[in-house]
Design an enzyme around this catalytic site. Structure first.
Site, short mmCIF file in Angstrom:
data_model
loop_
_atom_site.label_atom_id
_atom_site.label_comp_id
_atom_site.label_asym_id
_atom_site.label_seq_id
_atom_site.Cartn_x
_atom_site.Cartn_y
_atom_site.Cartn_z
N HIS A 121 -158.82 38.36 -28.86
CA HIS A 121 -159.60 39.10 -27.86
C HIS A 121 -158.96 40.48 -27.77
O HIS A 121 -157.75 40.63 -27.96
CB HIS A 121 -159.48 38.35 -26.53
N ASP A 199 -151.68 34.11 -25.74
CA ASP A 199 -152.83 34.34 -24.86
C ASP A 199 -153.48 32.98 -24.62
O ASP A 199 -154.10 32.40 -25.51
CB ASP A 199 -153.79 35.31 -25.56
N GLN A 202 -158.21 31.02 -22.86
CA GLN A 202 -159.17 29.94 -23.11
C GLN A 202 -158.50 28.58 -23.01
O GLN A 202 -159.06 27.62 -22.48
CB GLN A 202 -159.81 30.11 -24.49
N LYS A 225 -160.89 31.29 -15.45
CA LYS A 225 -161.31 30.46 -16.58
C LYS A 225 -161.05 28.99 -16.29
O LYS A 225 -161.34 28.12 -17.12
CB LYS A 225 -160.56 30.84 -17.85
N CYS A 363 -165.71 40.78 -27.13
CA CYS A 363 -164.42 41.49 -27.11
C CYS A 363 -163.53 41.06 -28.28
O CYS A 363 -162.31 40.89 -28.11
CB CYS A 363 -163.66 41.28 -25.79
N1 PLP Z 1 -158.13 36.50 -23.99
C1 PLP Z 1 -159.12 35.65 -24.28
C2 PLP Z 1 -158.96 34.71 -25.44
C3 PLP Z 1 -160.27 35.62 -23.51
O1 PLP Z 1 -161.25 34.78 -23.81
C4 PLP Z 1 -160.37 36.52 -22.41
C5 PLP Z 1 -161.59 36.57 -21.59
O2 PLP Z 1 -162.65 36.20 -22.02
C6 PLP Z 1 -159.30 37.38 -22.15
C7 PLP Z 1 -158.19 37.35 -22.96
C8 PLP Z 1 -159.33 38.35 -21.00
O3 PLP Z 1 -159.34 37.65 -19.79
P1 PLP Z 1 -159.54 38.45 -18.40
O4 PLP Z 1 -160.80 39.24 -18.59
O5 PLP Z 1 -159.67 37.36 -17.40
O6 PLP Z 1 -158.35 39.30 -18.21
#
Ligand code: PLP
Length: 413
Positions: A121, A199, A202, A225, A363
């Site tokens: 992401h 990260d 998910q 999430k 993203c």
């Molecule tokens: N990393 C991953 C794998 C994600 O799916 C997301 C959000 O969809 C994020 C980071 C970013 O999360 P946030 O927008 O809650 O900061």
């Protein structure tokens, strides 16, 4: 065994019509709905105990502070950290990863590299890319194999050919659903003296996240999430590593002494939490963790895996629809492209018949534009509260809309 009919009563938002059709919410990778007990924990706190934390000695402030620190301990047990001092509250995954990148880049060996992956992401890609750009470190991305799994041989080669200071990797891809072998990745990275940031945005709902078993050095996730409110997240860091980092944001509550000549800072985690923290968000996060654990994390994991497998099977029956990737283990979502149909048209039209899917680049432009060369896609992401029937309803809506879009594009030629 999860009792889905009972569980759905905790999510009244699911029981509604949009555009005169029953809502089928299959966009849980973007955000999960909030169960009633979490909502009630927030209302209860605002109604009975609300006051700013850490600052007062009156009863409400003490109650609020106890609740915040209780939530920190709850997070510790949920991810199996050694100490609650390893739990920094942030506003979400993005904030956690930005903070790590800003704080850590100054600690990297001169001439070293940061390795990320082609499935990240943007939140676990751009902050490292920008930090490397500013500091002159090398920024590299581990390639994927043809199935959408990380190419571990290429990873080992990159570790051998470069002085890698840090590996930033997602636990579960938000596009492919790939579950990465984090323990193996940390083992290889540590052999080469590299730290690992995970990260877990998910995986925090789909997988059992155990930071000691994974032996990761840092880990980031967002509350929304997993059924908690937006605006609360966590940065976990091994205490001995957090203690070596300088704070990157400054203000109240994170200091020790402040004088004209200079300031000293509190110990972790407070030195990374300037200003009034989102304590009510943290209380909601703890309630979400209680809720999920009471249902059973292993049952949630297995239900979500089954739903995703089912979704993949029925989607693949649609002529001209291509599921992206076929990783060894897929969790949380299935993404697809359809010949001759734009994902925005598809998601917009199924929305009008009650189906919530997501379309776009999720993203993850390096993955979709560079690794796969396909651009935007459509994503279906069930949560444990979804039913097989809802997936069938969504797939039959997709079939109808795809036929319609194809026939209208033929007519307009
Ligand atoms: N990393 C991953 C794998 C994600 O799916 C997301 C959000 O969809 C994020 C980071 C970013 O999360 P946030 O927008 O809650 O900061």
């Amino acid at each position: 065994m999860l009792r889905i009919n009972e569980i759905r009563k905790d999510f009244p938002i699911l029981d509604q019509e949009v555009f005169g059709r029953r809502l089928v919410y299959l966009d849980n990778a973007a955000t999960m709905q909030m169960p009633e007990p979490v909502l009630q924990s927030i209302v209860r706190h605002y109604r009975n105990d609300n006051a700013n934390v850490h600052r007062g000695i009156h009863a409400l402030s003490e109650r609020s502070t106890r609740a915040l620190e209780g939530a920190r301990e709850r997070v510790r047990t949920y991810i199996n950290a050694r100490s609650s001092d390893e739990i920094v509250f942030t506003s979400g995954t993005t904030a956690s990863l930005n903070m790590s990148a800003s704080a850590m880049v100054d600690t990297f060996r001169p001439g070293s590299a940061v390795l990320t992956t082609m499935m990240e992401h943007h939140a676990n890609f751009v902050p490292w890319q920008q930090a490397c750009k500013r500091s002159g470190h090398t920024f590299l991305a581990i390639p994927l194999d043809k199935n959408g799994d990380l190419d571990l041989r290429a990873f080992e080669a990159l570790l051998s050919e470069n002085d890698v200071a840090l590996v930033a990797v997602t636990h579960v891809s938000n596009v492919l659903g790939t579950v990465n072998p984090i323990s193996r990745i940390t083992e290889l990275a540590h052999k080469h003296n590299a730290l690992v940031v995970v990260d877990a945005a998910q995986s925090i709902r789909h997988e059992i996240v155990d930071v000691q078993a994974m032996d990761c050095d840092f880990l980031a996730f967002s509350g929304h999430k997993m059924g908690a409110p937006t605006g609360i997240g966590v940065l976990y860091g091994k205490l001995e590593l957090l203690e070596k980092l300088e704070p990157v944001q400054f203000g109240g509550e994170m200091v020790d002494e402040v004088r004209v000549a200079g300031s000293t800072f509190a110990s972790p985690p407070l030195c990374f939490e300037p200003g009034t923290p989102n304590y009510v968000g943290a209380i909601g996060l703890a309630a979400a963790m209680d809720y999920l654990e009471a249902l059973g994390l292993a049952d949630i994991q297995s239900r979500e895996r089954q739903l995703v497998r089912y979704a993949e099977d029925v989607l693949e029956e649609i002529p001209g629809l291509h599921v992206i990737g076929s990783p060894v283990t897929r969790a949380g979502c299935v993404s697809f492209a359809v010949d001759g149909v734009h994902p925005f048209d598809l998601a917009t039209m199924v929305d009008k018949i009650g189906i919530a899917l997501r379309s776009g680049n999720q993203c993850a432009q390096p993955l979709l534009y560079e690794a796969y060369g396909i651009g935007n896609i459509t994503r279906m992401s069930p949560a444990f509260y979804n039913t097989y029937d809802e997936i069938d309803v969504a797939v039959s809506a997709l079939k109808r809309v795809i036929d319609l879009l194809r026939s209208s594009s033929i007519r307009s030629q």
